[in-house]
Design an enzyme around this catalytic site. Structure first.
Site, PDB file in Angstrom:
ATOM      1  N   ARG A   1       7.317  -4.869 -21.437  1.00  0.00           N
ATOM      2  CA  ARG A   1       7.182  -4.673 -22.874  1.00  0.00           C
ATOM      3  C   ARG A   1       6.201  -3.538 -23.125  1.00  0.00           C
ATOM      4  O   ARG A   1       5.263  -3.328 -22.379  1.00  0.00           O
ATOM      5  CB  ARG A   1       6.664  -5.953 -23.535  1.00  0.00           C
ATOM      6  CG  ARG A   1       7.685  -7.072 -23.582  1.00  0.00           C
ATOM      7  CD  ARG A   1       7.185  -8.273 -24.372  1.00  0.00           C
ATOM      8  NE  ARG A   1       6.108  -8.960 -23.699  1.00  0.00           N
ATOM      9  CZ  ARG A   1       4.823  -8.853 -23.992  1.00  0.00           C
ATOM     10  NH1 ARG A   1       4.427  -8.085 -24.998  1.00  0.00           N
ATOM     11  NH2 ARG A   1       3.916  -9.505 -23.317  1.00  0.00           N
TER      12      ARG A   1
ATOM     13  N   TYR B   1      14.779  -2.719 -20.941  1.00  0.00           N
ATOM     14  CA  TYR B   1      14.052  -3.818 -20.317  1.00  0.00           C
ATOM     15  C   TYR B   1      14.081  -5.048 -21.234  1.00  0.00           C
ATOM     16  O   TYR B   1      13.844  -4.939 -22.446  1.00  0.00           O
ATOM     17  CB  TYR B   1      12.589  -3.419 -20.020  1.00  0.00           C
ATOM     18  CG  TYR B   1      11.778  -4.644 -19.688  1.00  0.00           C
ATOM     19  CD1 TYR B   1      11.927  -5.250 -18.434  1.00  0.00           C
ATOM     20  CD2 TYR B   1      10.968  -5.262 -20.625  1.00  0.00           C
ATOM     21  CE1 TYR B   1      11.263  -6.423 -18.140  1.00  0.00           C
ATOM     22  CE2 TYR B   1      10.296  -6.436 -20.343  1.00  0.00           C
ATOM     23  CZ  TYR B   1      10.444  -7.013 -19.095  1.00  0.00           C
ATOM     24  OH  TYR B   1       9.806  -8.179 -18.811  1.00  0.00           O
TER      25      TYR B   1
ATOM     26  N   LYS C   1      11.137 -12.132 -28.091  1.00  0.00           N
ATOM     27  CA  LYS C   1       9.838 -11.838 -28.707  1.00  0.00           C
ATOM     28  C   LYS C   1      10.021 -11.262 -30.118  1.00  0.00           C
ATOM     29  O   LYS C   1       9.257 -11.563 -31.029  1.00  0.00           O
ATOM     30  CB  LYS C   1       9.055 -10.858 -27.844  1.00  0.00           C
ATOM     31  CG  LYS C   1       8.827 -11.320 -26.420  1.00  0.00           C
ATOM     32  CD  LYS C   1       8.050 -12.593 -26.368  1.00  0.00           C
ATOM     33  CE  LYS C   1       7.676 -12.953 -24.928  1.00  0.00           C
ATOM     34  NZ  LYS C   1       6.929 -14.209 -24.863  1.00  0.00           N
TER      35      LYS C   1
ATOM     36  N   HIS D   1       4.089 -19.054 -29.586  1.00  0.00           N
ATOM     37  CA  HIS D   1       4.272 -18.642 -28.191  1.00  0.00           C
ATOM     38  C   HIS D   1       3.854 -19.827 -27.310  1.00  0.00           C
ATOM     39  O   HIS D   1       2.803 -19.806 -26.668  1.00  0.00           O
ATOM     40  CB  HIS D   1       3.397 -17.413 -27.936  1.00  0.00           C
ATOM     41  CG  HIS D   1       3.661 -16.718 -26.637  1.00  0.00           C
ATOM     42  ND1 HIS D   1       2.788 -15.819 -26.086  1.00  0.00           N
ATOM     43  CD2 HIS D   1       4.707 -16.768 -25.788  1.00  0.00           C
ATOM     44  CE1 HIS D   1       3.266 -15.346 -24.950  1.00  0.00           C
ATOM     45  NE2 HIS D   1       4.432 -15.918 -24.743  1.00  0.00           N
TER      46      HIS D   1
ATOM     47  N   SER E   1      -0.590 -14.545 -20.946  1.00  0.00           N
ATOM     48  CA  SER E   1       0.207 -14.345 -19.738  1.00  0.00           C
ATOM     49  C   SER E   1      -0.664 -14.528 -18.491  1.00  0.00           C
ATOM     50  O   SER E   1      -1.886 -14.406 -18.548  1.00  0.00           O
ATOM     51  CB  SER E   1       0.862 -12.968 -19.743  1.00  0.00           C
ATOM     52  OG  SER E   1      -0.139 -12.000 -19.875  1.00  0.00           O
TER      53      SER E   1
ATOM     54  N   CYS F   1      -1.239 -17.291 -16.883  1.00  0.00           N
ATOM     55  CA  CYS F   1      -1.993 -18.549 -16.843  1.00  0.00           C
ATOM     56  C   CYS F   1      -1.093 -19.719 -16.435  1.00  0.00           C
ATOM     57  O   CYS F   1      -1.505 -20.879 -16.508  1.00  0.00           O
ATOM     58  CB  CYS F   1      -2.648 -18.835 -18.183  1.00  0.00           C
ATOM     59  SG  CYS F   1      -4.010 -17.719 -18.559  1.00  0.00           S
TER      60      CYS F   1
ATOM     61  N   ASP G   1       8.488 -20.946 -23.244  1.00  0.00           N
ATOM     62  CA  ASP G   1       7.900 -19.735 -23.824  1.00  0.00           C
ATOM     63  C   ASP G   1       7.704 -19.781 -25.340  1.00  0.00           C
ATOM     64  O   ASP G   1       6.724 -19.258 -25.838  1.00  0.00           O
ATOM     65  CB  ASP G   1       8.773 -18.518 -23.461  1.00  0.00           C
ATOM     66  CG  ASP G   1       8.061 -17.193 -23.667  1.00  0.00           C
ATOM     67  OD1 ASP G   1       6.848 -17.119 -23.398  1.00  0.00           O
ATOM     68  OD2 ASP G   1       8.706 -16.225 -24.107  1.00  0.00           O
TER      69      ASP G   1
ATOM     70  N   ARG H   1      12.189 -10.031 -12.982  1.00  0.00           N
ATOM     71  CA  ARG H   1      12.518 -11.240 -13.759  1.00  0.00           C
ATOM     72  C   ARG H   1      13.792 -11.910 -13.281  1.00  0.00           C
ATOM     73  O   ARG H   1      14.663 -11.290 -12.682  1.00  0.00           O
ATOM     74  CB  ARG H   1      12.734 -10.836 -15.229  1.00  0.00           C
ATOM     75  CG  ARG H   1      11.504 -10.226 -15.898  1.00  0.00           C
ATOM     76  CD  ARG H   1      10.590 -11.294 -16.388  1.00  0.00           C
ATOM     77  NE  ARG H   1       9.346 -10.782 -16.941  1.00  0.00           N
ATOM     78  CZ  ARG H   1       8.633 -11.416 -17.874  1.00  0.00           C
ATOM     79  NH1 ARG H   1       9.057 -12.557 -18.363  1.00  0.00           N
ATOM     80  NH2 ARG H   1       7.500 -10.915 -18.301  1.00  0.00           N
TER      81      ARG H   1
END
Ligand code: OXD
Ligand code: MN
Length: 587
Positions: A69, A197, A206, A226, A248, A250, A277, A371
């Site tokens: 991103r 992407y 998102k 989120h 992110s 975690c 997510d 991914r």
């Protein structure tokens, strides 16, 4: 496929700009998707993998400059600049449209326009929303068909309504200088140019489900967050639901698919994954907060995913999955990434498309942000409520971050408003894995910093309003920190499956089954209330990670004061009051 005037008029307008050779409507049928997979294989856009080992799976590589991103090129184009707030990039809407249409002009020439009608959330649920994405990329179509519910049924549910989100994606020539991901919250519109992407071009994720939806939620009285959603089933078969937000890196996907430690498993505890997510949450008829996962698949980070760290995610990727930017094992036509196992392929192609020997090469085979796009239904612990049109009732909301010191393993906020304060001060420390200084605190309120489609101050006010609306039926709010370290830099808490010990305490608190110790920051467990059965954790380490150090929190208050100053007069007064309250309690 539809007579909806607003849909037809908009597609006509976009057609006039991008000028496609032809138009294909995505009907959601397996036959059509299979046809598109064939075309994409022929053009080299995707590669079919070993049908025995990875049935229905494909590999795709993006351009080297297009692997993540792009937050600095992500814009919120609200009419007034102040409505985007200090944490978003902004452009005046007309200027943005002019710039984007100029870039998009004739970019579909010689190409096909794919029209993807999609539903975020189970088709027809009152909690769901509809979008239409136009794209010139089959890769995008195939990913959207995994990540969302697509096709004719969506248009049937939409009928004549004008309540849908417009999304235009133009791959153009993936020029990073002309790459823009623009959101027009007041027009229900997203335009993404010069990227291919996932995070930039799967516009349901998102862009819609967080940036546009957070704005819609504020206006319509619901929340787009989120957050993962999980169900914790106890041996009596009762399931309680938790939603949780983490920045992110975690371990959000790992927590969403947690495998209970043996002792818990044998007693009958289970974790059910509803989402990894995004959560859309609304007050239900019974006054409680109900949540759906608007997505239909997982767009997960591959590196580090393995049989030990997340066997459920790994299983989910074993069929019907699209892999992006991982290494291609040519010996058996499968895929590999760092951290999958200790046996990298020797005869492979790396994520850049070059020959790669995993045994001898120092370079990475897979991009660190490579991914998998995997259907949610593949996940062995997917919740039986995954497709429920009413969603699941949330008992607890959990915030978290990566903090070596300061933040205890878990604490409960004093009440909802104090919980909003706890979410607003969420922070994580940078790790050695990333460039730059280690241990620098990065504030990421509610893990929404890059995803809130409007002024963060107004967003916090919306949280406070939701609490007032929910009253005593509101979920309880907690904060966790799996990353406390000793002075030598060793983690004190093992994490992974053992995090269930903390989730269990959280649910017991929600049920009023256990007392807790009041501290200046909130309620912390008594050590004896954390279940340590079959668990090798030293008593002094447990005491240590449950401590709240006054001095550390004094300096935390300074950091929060500085951070809050950015929001000027749109910082809700209640949060200023919460900060003063914390200061007083620390003194
Ligand atoms: C994601 C992210 O891809 O948060 O989910 O970046
Ligand atoms: Mn995310």
């Amino acid at each position: 496929m539809t007579k909806n005037k607003s849909v037809l008029a908009w597609i006509d307008e976009m057609k006039g700009i991008v000028n496609p050779d032809n138009i294909v409507w995505i009907d959601g049928s397996e036959e059509q998707l299979e046809e598109l997979r064939k075309i994409a294989c022929e053009s080299g856009e995707i590669t079919k993998l070993n049908e025995e080992k990875l049935p229905g799976c494909y590999l795709h590589r993006t351009a080297e400059n297009d692997v993540a991103r792009v937050e600095d090129r992500t814009l919120i184009c609200s009419r007034k600049k102040e409505d985007a707030g200090p944490t978003n990039n902004w452009k005046e809407p007309q200027e943005a449209y002019d710039m984007l249409y100029d870039i998009a002009k004739n970019s579909y020439q010689g190409r096909t326009m794919y029209v993807i009608p999609y539903s975020m959330g189970p088709i027809g649920s009152k909690l769901s929303k509809i979008g239409i994405e136009l794209t010139d990329s089959i890769y995008v179509v195939l990913n959207m068909a995994i990540m969302t519910r697509v096709g004719t049924k969506v248009l049937e549910v939409l009928g004549d309504s004008n309540d849908w989100v417009r999304g235009l994606h133009c791959k153009c020539d993936v020029n990073p200088e002309k790459r823009y991901i623009c959101h027009f919250p007041e027009d229900n519109t997203i335009i993404s140019v010069n990227s291919a992407y996932g995070g930039n071009v799967l516009l349901g994720k998102k862009c819609f489900a967080l940036r546009i939806a957070s704005y819609l939620g504020k206006n319509e009285g619901w929340m787009a967050e989120h957050m993962l959603i999980l169900g914790l089933e106890n041996p009596k078969g009762e399931v309680k639901y938790i939603s949780a937000a983490f920045p992110s890196a975690c371990g959000k996907t790992n927590l969403a698919m947690l495998i209970p430690p043996e002792g818990y498993k044998s007693k009958g505890y289970k974790i059910w994954c509803v989402g990894d997510d995004i959560a859309w949450m609304r007050k239900g008829e019974d006054g409680r907060l109900w949540a759906i996962n608007p997505e239909n698949g997982f767009f997960g980070v591959a590196p580090g995913t393995n049989k030990k760290s997340n066997p459920n995610a790994l299983s989910a990727t074993q069929k019907g999955t699209i892999f992006t930017n991982v290494a291609h094992n040519l010996d058996d036509n499968t895929v590999w990434w760092e951290g999958l196992d200790k046996n990298p392929p020797e005869n492979a192609i790396d994520w850049k498309g070059n020959p790669w020997n995993g045994k001898t090469s120092d370079a990475k085979g897979a991009h660190p942000n490579s991914r998998f796009t995997a259907p949610a239904e593949n996940c062995p612990c997917i919740s039986p409520e995954f497709n429920s049109t009413t969603g699941v009732p949330i008992s607890a909301i959990v915030f978290g971050g990566r903090r070596a010191k300061t933040t205890p393993l878990v604490y409960q906020s004093r009440d909802w408003n104090n919980g909003v304060f706890v979410g607003s001060i969420m922070a994580s420390e940078t790790t050695a894995a990333a460039a730059g200084a280690v241990g620098v605190i990065r504030r990421d309120p509610m893990a929404m910093l890059p995803f809130c489609g409007y002024h963060m101050g107004d967003y916090w006010q919306h949280w406070l309003d939701m609490g007032a609306e929910l009253g005593d039926k509101a979920p309880k709010i907690f904060n966790v920190n799996w990353f406390r370290m000793d002075d030598e830099g060793n983690y004190l808490w093992p994490g992974f499956g053992d995090n269930l010990r903390v989730l269990e305490w959280i649910i017991r608190r929600c049920e009023g089954e256990v007392e807790a110790k009041e501290t200046p920051i909130g309620y912390v467990p008594y050590a004896e209330d954390i279940n340590v059965e079959d668990f090798e954790l030293k008593a002094e380490d447990l005491e240590e990670i449950l401590t709240v150090d006054n001095d550390q929190w004094q300096s935390e208050v300074e950091g929060i004061t500085e951070f809050y100053a950015r929001f000027g007069n749109r910082l809700p007064e209640e949060l200023t009051r919460q900060l003063s309250g914390l200061k007083e309690r620390l003194n």
